[in-house]
Enzyme design. Structure first.
Site, PDB file in Angstrom:
ATOM      1  CB  ALA A  29      13.079  15.768  13.884  1.00 16.26           C
ATOM      2  CB  CYS A  30      18.500  17.560  14.612  1.00 17.36           C
ATOM      3  SG  CYS A  30      18.939  15.818  14.712  1.00 17.36           S
ATOM      4  CB  THR A  31      15.636  21.851  16.779  1.00 15.61           C
ATOM      5  OG1 THR A  31      14.547  21.187  16.149  1.00 15.61           O
ATOM      6  CG2 THR A  31      15.402  23.355  16.737  1.00 15.61           C
TER       7      THR A  31
END
Length: 355
Positions: A29-31
């Site tokens: 997860a990265c945003t």
């Protein structure tokens, strides 16, 4: 506020199942969220989510440094036709494992971020193209380009080369943006570069590839249930990339016009907190990992804000307070300390550049 292309959202991840099958993707997860409305300061935020510490350090790297894109630490990983260059611009970056930049901004206001993408495939090595180990993909752009357009032109003839470090492959896609608000996302799918270049490309997560994220965006825009959002608008609340994409897109449209840089920074950090993965829950069992840190970059003032989730303070560094001219020493700061907060420009110390 996002007005020119209204960002709406689907009513729950069940509606996405046929178009974007979550079971087919890993969920590291990265945003990344870009706030680039005309006439205002340009800011970008990102989260770094990873199964272990990336041992993050901040590095102030002056212009003039020579780099070898064929090396990973002391090891040669691109033996034929490696890309070599000398930095035209200084930069401030966050490194992962001291092997390359994964986040950062240069002295001209070009910023960028590496995020995980399961489907990354740089293709078989083509030795007619200069090879660049993927951990230095972002650093090359920051070193040599002042704008998104310049970066795309420089990167076009170069082939990123897959590497593996600490048991993890560099399966990444690259987002870049500049002080004018321009934006681009570069992915390698099936060995071919896929480039999305538009100021409208604001929100990006990991999987699926960005073309499918744009399909999701169109679905969100056409859903009449969210044309007039309210406090009762149903939002997907899980931590997978699709749910985070929807939440980031939804809440970004409500960002208020900031009166000060402090207002703008706080607003962006609030969005990044909303899409962060809280510490301590058993997400690793299904392939999603805690948020290690959040960053916000003000491209207009060239200020880098950084917050480890294990440190209760936000630190910031104004690039104008650093000497990034050729011949100046490289500097570093370890952000892992409870006393690290506020303006930290005077806390950097000389270091031998790690790459």
């Amino acid at each position: 506020m996002i007005n020119r292309r209204r960002l709406l959202q689907l009513g729950g991840s069940v509606a996405l199942g046929s178009a974007l099958p979550l079971g087919a993707m890993q969920a590291e997860a990265c945003t990344r969220v870009l706030w680039n409305n005309p006439g205002r300061q340009v800011l970008v935020g990102r989260t770094m989510d990873w199964p272990e510490s990336t041992e993050p350090k901040l590095y102030a790297l002056p212009a003039g440094l020579a780099r070898d894109g064929g090396k990973l630490g002391p090891h040669v990983v691109v033996p034929q036709n490696p890309l070599r260059w000398r930095a035209r611009y200084g930069s401030l970056i966050a490194a992962a494992y001291d092997l390359g930049a994964v986040d950062g901004v240069n002295a001209r206001g070009l910023a960028g971020h590496l995020l995980y993408l399961t489907e990354t495939d740089f293709g078989a090595r083509d030795v007619t193209r200069p090879g660049l180990q993927a951990g230095l993909w972002l650093q090359y752009a920051l070193d040599c380009a002042a704008t998104v357009a310049e970066a795309l032109a420089l990167l076009a003839p170069v082939q990123p080369v897959m590497i593996e470090a600490e048991g993890h492959k560099a399966s990444v896609h690259l987002a870049i943006e500049d002080a004018t608000g321009d934006s681009a996302i570069i992915e390698y799918i099936g060995g071919q570069a896929v480039i999305h270049h538009s100021p409208e490309d604001r929100v990006m997560t990991n999987d699926p590839p960005y073309a499918q994220q744009l399909v999701l965006l169109k679905q969100m825009q056409s859903d009449p249930a969210f044309i007039h959002p309210s406090r009762n608008t149903p939002l997907p609340g899980n931590v997978n990339p699709v749910d985070r994409f929807q939440r980031a897109s939804f809440f970004s449209q409500f960002l208020p016009e900031p009166k000060t840089e402090r207002d703008a920074t706080a607003a962006m950090f609030s969005i990044m907190a909303n899409v962060s993965v809280p510490i301590g829950a058993p997400y690793k069992d299904f392939g999603t990992y805690n948020t290690e840190y959040r960053s916000v970059i003000n491209l207009s003032t060239r200020t880098y804000y950084f917050q480890l989730t294990t440190v209760p303070s936000v630190s910031w560094t104004r690039l104008d307070g650093l000497d990034l001219k050729a011949g100046a020493p490289a500097l570093t700061l370890d952000p892992d300390g409870v006393d690290i907060g506020g303006d930290v420009v005077r806390r950097y110390r000389p270091v031998t550049p790690p790459f």
